[in-house]
Design a protein around this motif. Structure first.
Motif, mmCIF file in Angstrom:
data_model
loop_
_atom_site.group_PDB
_atom_site.id
_atom_site.type_symbol
_atom_site.label_atom_id
_atom_site.label_comp_id
_atom_site.label_asym_id
_atom_site.label_seq_id
_atom_site.Cartn_x
_atom_site.Cartn_y
_atom_site.Cartn_z
ATOM 1 N N GLN A 96 0.879 -1.145 -0.056
ATOM 2 C CA GLN A 96 -0.137 0.127 -0.108
ATOM 3 C C GLN A 96 0.720 1.232 0.112
ATOM 4 O O GLN A 96 0.742 2.326 -0.781
ATOM 5 C CB GLN A 96 -1.030 -0.108 1.312
ATOM 6 N N GLN A 97 1.956 1.274 0.797
ATOM 7 C CA GLN A 97 2.862 2.416 0.813
ATOM 8 C C GLN A 97 3.386 2.669 -0.452
ATOM 9 O O GLN A 97 3.449 3.860 -1.013
ATOM 10 C CB GLN A 97 3.871 2.016 1.907
ATOM 11 N N VAL A 98 3.889 1.675 -1.082
ATOM 12 C CA VAL A 98 4.633 1.719 -2.512
ATOM 13 C C VAL A 98 3.587 2.269 -3.462
ATOM 14 O O VAL A 98 4.058 3.074 -4.238
ATOM 15 C CB VAL A 98 5.266 0.493 -3.023
ATOM 16 N N ALA A 99 2.340 1.631 -3.438
ATOM 17 C CA ALA A 99 1.317 2.286 -4.443
ATOM 18 C C ALA A 99 1.035 3.823 -4.032
ATOM 19 O O ALA A 99 0.840 4.443 -5.112
ATOM 20 C CB ALA A 99 -0.037 1.331 -4.052
ATOM 21 N N ARG A 100 1.037 4.174 -2.907
ATOM 22 C CA ARG A 100 0.646 5.522 -2.538
ATOM 23 C C ARG A 100 1.841 6.601 -3.278
ATOM 24 O O ARG A 100 1.479 7.426 -3.909
ATOM 25 C CB ARG A 100 0.295 5.738 -0.973
#
Length: 199
Positions: A96-100
Motif C-alpha cells: 500500500q505504501q509503495v502504491a501511494r
C-alpha cells in the motif's frame, strides 16, 4: 514479476514474456488495464516489489487488485498455495505504501483478504467494506456462503463490513493471522447484563 514464479503458478512454462507483451498491446490499444495478481505462498512476501515493478515497467497502469489464492478450482487441490495471512498483513501494508508513492490504486477485491489483513485502514478500497454500506438498501456483506467468521472475529469492530476468511483457511490454517484491528462491545452486552434484563 518474477518469471519463474509467474510461470510456475500459471502452469505455463514460457508464458511470462508473452504476458508482458499482451499487457503492452492492451495499453497501446488504449484499453485501461487493471492488474489482478493472485498472491500465493510463494509470492506472499513480494507484494511491495510487485507494485514497484508495475510502477516502473507499466507506468500507464493505475490500478492493481490484490487477490489471494482461494480454495476453489485449482486451489482446492493445492491448498498449500493459499498464503499465510499472518505474513500477509505486513506485506499488504508495504505494498500500500509503495502504491501511494507511485499513485497506483491498490484494491482489495472479494477474492482478496479479510479486512484485518492490512485493509482495516483502507476500507474505501475494499469491496466487502463498500458493499456492506452501499446505498440505497445496504444488506451487509454477501459472502456467497464460501467464507465465515471465527473466534477472533466475534468482537471485531469491522465484523459487519467483512465477510471473514475462506472456510478452508479456518480449516487448514486455523485462522492464523486473523485478529481484530479493534474490538467492539456487542450490542447485546455481557451474559450477566442479559440476565439482568431478563430478571
Amino acid at each position: 514479476h518474477k518469471p519463474e514464479l509467474h510461470d510456475e503458478l500459471a502452469g505455463l512454462p514460457g508464458a511470462y514474456p508473452r504476458c508482458l507483451k499482451g499487457i503492452e498491446h492492451l495499453l497501446d490499444a488504449g484499453i485501461r488495464v487493471a492488474l489482478n495478481p493472485v498472491t500465493a505462498t510463494s509470492t506472499q512476501d513480494h507484494l511491495a516489489d510487485f507494485v514497484e515493478f508495475v510502477a516502473v515497467r507499466f507506468p500507464r497502469i493505475r490500478s492493481i487488485s490484490l487477490s489471494a489464492v482461494q480454495p476453489h478450482g485449482r486451489g482446492a487441490n493445492n491448498i498449500a498455495l493459499m498464503p499465510d495471512y499472518s505474513r500477509l498483513q505486513n506485506s499488504v501494508r508495504r505494498a500500500q505504501q509503495v502504491a501511494r508513492e507511485n499513485n497506483i490504486e491498490l484494491l482489495n477485491p472479494y477474492c482478496g483478504l479479510p479486512l484485518c489483513i492490512g485493509w482495516s485502514n483502507d476500507l474505501p478500497r475494499s469491496v466487502e467494506a463498500i458493499e456492506a454500506t452501499a446505498p440505497p438498501d445496504p444488506r451487509g456483506v454477501d459472502n456467497h456462503g464460501n467464507k465465515r467468521h471465527g473466534a477472533p472475529c466475534v468482537d471485531c469492530g469491522l465484523r459487519g463490513r467483512c465477510g471473514g476468511a475462506w472456510h478452508a483457511y479456518w480449516d487448514v490454517r486455523k485462522g492464523s493471522g486473523l485478529n481484530p484491528p479493534w474490538t467492539a462491545q456487542p450490542p447485546w452486552g455481557e451474559p450477566q447484563q442479559l440476565q439482568d434484563l431478563v430478571d
